[in-house]
Design a protein around this motif. Structure first.
Motif, short mmCIF file in Angstrom:
data_model
loop_
_atom_site.label_atom_id
_atom_site.label_comp_id
_atom_site.label_asym_id
_atom_site.label_seq_id
_atom_site.Cartn_x
_atom_site.Cartn_y
_atom_site.Cartn_z
N GLU A 141 0.82 -1.21 0.00
CA GLU A 141 0.00 0.00 0.00
C GLU A 141 0.86 1.26 0.00
OE1 GLU A 141 -3.73 -1.88 2.58
OE2 GLU A 141 -2.15 -0.72 3.56
N ASP A 142 1.86 1.31 0.87
CA ASP A 142 2.70 2.51 0.98
C ASP A 142 3.52 2.73 -0.28
OD1 ASP A 142 1.70 2.93 3.50
OD2 ASP A 142 3.44 2.09 4.55
N GLU A 143 4.07 1.65 -0.84
CA GLU A 143 4.89 1.78 -2.05
C GLU A 143 4.06 2.27 -3.24
OE1 GLU A 143 7.10 -0.72 0.76
OE2 GLU A 143 5.02 -0.67 0.08
N ILE A 144 2.83 1.77 -3.36
CA ILE A 144 1.97 2.21 -4.45
C ILE A 144 1.59 3.68 -4.27
CG2 ILE A 144 -0.32 1.91 -5.48
CD1 ILE A 144 -0.02 -1.10 -4.95
N GLN A 145 1.27 4.04 -3.02
CA GLN A 145 0.90 5.43 -2.76
C GLN A 145 2.06 6.38 -3.00
OE1 GLN A 145 -0.72 6.03 1.16
NE2 GLN A 145 -1.44 8.07 0.72
N ALA A 146 3.28 5.94 -2.67
CA ALA A 146 4.46 6.79 -2.86
C ALA A 146 4.96 6.79 -4.29
CB ALA A 146 5.59 6.31 -1.94
N GLY A 147 4.51 5.84 -5.12
CA GLY A 147 4.94 5.78 -6.51
C GLY A 147 6.20 4.99 -6.74
N THR A 148 6.75 4.37 -5.68
CA THR A 148 7.94 3.53 -5.88
C THR A 148 7.58 2.22 -6.55
OG1 THR A 148 7.73 2.70 -3.62
CG2 THR A 148 9.24 4.55 -3.98
N LEU A 149 6.31 1.85 -6.48
CA LEU A 149 5.79 0.72 -7.24
C LEU A 149 4.52 1.15 -7.96
CD1 LEU A 149 6.10 -2.36 -4.80
CD2 LEU A 149 7.45 -1.94 -6.88
N VAL A 150 4.32 0.58 -9.13
CA VAL A 150 3.10 0.85 -9.90
C VAL A 150 2.44 -0.47 -10.25
CG1 VAL A 150 4.00 3.01 -10.85
CG2 VAL A 150 4.35 0.86 -12.11
N GLU A 151 1.18 -0.40 -10.61
CA GLU A 151 0.43 -1.57 -11.06
C GLU A 151 0.23 -1.43 -12.57
OE1 GLU A 151 -2.58 -2.84 -7.77
OE2 GLU A 151 -2.47 -0.65 -7.73
N PRO A 152 1.13 -2.00 -13.37
CA PRO A 152 1.15 -1.72 -14.81
C PRO A 152 -0.11 -2.15 -15.55
CG PRO A 152 2.58 -3.58 -14.29
CD PRO A 152 2.18 -2.97 -12.98
N LEU A 153 -0.80 -3.15 -15.03
CA LEU A 153 -2.00 -3.62 -15.73
C LEU A 153 -3.26 -2.89 -15.25
CD1 LEU A 153 -1.31 -7.46 -15.87
CD2 LEU A 153 -0.51 -5.64 -17.39
N GLY A 154 -3.11 -2.10 -14.21
CA GLY A 154 -4.21 -1.26 -13.77
C GLY A 154 -5.37 -1.97 -13.11
N ARG A 155 -5.20 -3.20 -12.70
CA ARG A 155 -6.30 -3.90 -12.03
C ARG A 155 -5.74 -4.92 -11.04
NH1 ARG A 155 -5.94 -6.32 -17.12
NH2 ARG A 155 -5.80 -8.61 -17.12
N ARG A 156 -6.58 -5.28 -10.09
CA ARG A 156 -6.21 -6.26 -9.08
C ARG A 156 -7.08 -7.50 -9.25
NH1 ARG A 156 -5.92 -1.73 -4.19
NH2 ARG A 156 -4.10 -0.65 -5.06
N PHE A 157 -6.74 -8.54 -8.52
CA PHE A 157 -7.52 -9.76 -8.63
C PHE A 157 -7.62 -10.43 -7.27
CE2 PHE A 157 -3.18 -11.07 -9.14
CZ PHE A 157 -3.10 -12.33 -8.58
N GLU A 158 -8.56 -11.35 -7.16
CA GLU A 158 -8.81 -12.06 -5.91
C GLU A 158 -8.07 -13.39 -5.91
OE1 GLU A 158 -11.30 -12.00 -2.25
OE2 GLU A 158 -10.58 -10.52 -3.68
N SER A 159 -7.25 -13.59 -4.89
CA SER A 159 -6.51 -14.85 -4.74
C SER A 159 -7.24 -15.74 -3.73
CB SER A 159 -5.10 -14.55 -4.23
OG SER A 159 -4.44 -15.72 -3.80
N PRO A 160 -7.09 -17.05 -3.84
CA PRO A 160 -7.67 -17.93 -2.81
C PRO A 160 -6.87 -17.93 -1.52
CG PRO A 160 -6.49 -19.23 -4.44
CD PRO A 160 -6.49 -17.82 -4.96
N LEU A 161 -5.67 -17.34 -1.54
CA LEU A 161 -4.80 -17.30 -0.37
C LEU A 161 -4.97 -15.97 0.37
CD1 LEU A 161 -1.60 -18.58 -2.18
CD2 LEU A 161 -2.97 -19.90 -0.58
N GLY A 162 -4.74 -16.00 1.66
CA GLY A 162 -4.81 -14.79 2.45
C GLY A 162 -4.16 -14.99 3.80
N TYR A 163 -4.16 -13.91 4.60
CA TYR A 163 -3.61 -13.95 5.95
C TYR A 163 -4.74 -14.25 6.94
CZ TYR A 163 0.76 -12.04 4.19
OH TYR A 163 1.94 -11.87 3.50
N TYR A 164 -4.49 -15.22 7.81
CA TYR A 164 -5.47 -15.66 8.80
C TYR A 164 -4.86 -15.56 10.20
CZ TYR A 164 -8.28 -17.79 5.05
OH TYR A 164 -9.05 -18.00 3.93
N LEU A 165 -5.70 -15.19 11.15
CA LEU A 165 -5.31 -15.30 12.55
C LEU A 165 -5.69 -16.70 13.01
CD1 LEU A 165 -4.33 -14.09 15.25
CD2 LEU A 165 -6.70 -13.41 15.69
#
Length: 319
Positions: free
Chosen positions: A247-271
């Protein structure tokens, strides 16, 4: 009728004797006589109908039955000790939670929110123990709870989804313009940064988007998302990572999302926590706070005003 459970004195004697492999040391640890330890062990063996120790001149040795019973009862004894300590020190409201967290998730997502945690749950202390990805929560671990990346199906664990299914393809702006990267097919020319513990990430994405998957598993491998993020920032290649980590890198511009879209993965962080730990008030407090952070703050990193027990009325999460 007596319940199908030995006494605490018998269990304490058994665990201490197993740890020290001697009745004398167990008696010293528990501040009782050696004959009391011997009596408790004999009572436990009679109750179970099994020999738990082999008595030798050099000390004690667990039988197969004893070793099995020790491993099976360790989580329950640890949970009992933890619950007792919590109640004695905090009256059941708060306490200390030993938490195991993946290094990248801790640094990129959790640590920036600890100021808010301290303000909203001052009665709770977090101990960050050595991270270990647990595959079976029925065995004893040094943590009370863990944040783990996966599908959410760990044996003997209570798993609560937090964040991380929203996923981004990221690279530096310089790499995006140099290749260039505009469409999914353009990725065929890019160096794909691979997470060695999530080996099918690129393959699954390309297959879902109708791309050629033949080169999806070729590229330098890393064992941490933090290394993939740094490699992507440096222009070394293109990474596929949970959006919450960049999130911080995208907001700062040090990283970009070249395809302009995100996707849903079956994996995630769980407690995740062993079922014997989920009744602890400190676990419920920490779990509630984590879910609040995930549900009330979009994964783009911009907090919205909310009204809840953690924020109060019309107070932003990061305020």
């Amino acid at each position: 009728m007596r319940r199908l459970c030995p006494t605490i004195s018998e269990l304490n004697a058994f665990h201490s004797a197993a740890k020290h492999q001697a009745f004398t040391m167990a008696a010293k640890e528990l501040c009782v006589t050696q004959s009391a330890i011997s009596r408790h062990i004999a009572g436990l063996e009679n109750y179970l109908g099994q020999k738990l120790f082999i008595r030798k001149a050099s000390g004690l040795e667990l039988t197969d039955a004893g070793a099995t019973y020790l491993n099976a009862t360790r989580p329950a004894m640890a949970a009992l000790e933890s619950a007792t300590a919590q109640l004695m020190s905090h009256g059941g409201d708060g306490g200390t939670l030993n938490l195991s967290v993946p290094p990248t998730f801790a640094a990129q997502w959790l640590f920036p929110r600890l100021g808010h945690f301290k303000r909203t749950l001052p009665q709770v202390s977090l101990n960050f123990v050595r991270y270990q990805h647990a595959h079976d929560f029925a065995v004893s671990h040094e943590f009370d709870a863990a944040i783990q990346y996966g599908y959410g199906n760990w044996p003997s664990a209570n798993a609560r989804y937090l964040v991380g299914k929203e996923t981004s393809i990221v690279c530096s702006a310089q790499l995006r313009d140099a290749l260039p990267l505009r469409t999914a097919d353009d990725l065929q020319r890019a160096t794909l940064l691979q997470h060695i513990e999530v080996p099918l990430a690129w393959h699954d994405w390309m297959e879902a988007n109708g791309c050629d998957t033949s080169g999806s598993r070729f590229g330098p491998g890393f064992n941490l998302y933090s290394l993939i993020i740094r490699a992507a920032v440096s222009g070394f290649g293109v990474g596929i990572v949970p959006t919450c980590l960049v999130e911080d890198e995208i907001q700062a511009g040090t990283l970009v999302e070249p395809l302009g879209r995100r996707f849903e993965s079956p994996l995630g962080y769980y407690l995740c926590a062993p079922t014997t730990r989920t009744n602890l008030s400190v676990y419920r407090l920490v779990g509630g706070w984590l879910e609040h952070c995930c549900n009330h703050a979009p994964e783009t990193g911009t907090a919205q005003p909310q009204s809840c027990i953690f924020c109060g009325p019309q107070t932003a999460l990061g305020a």
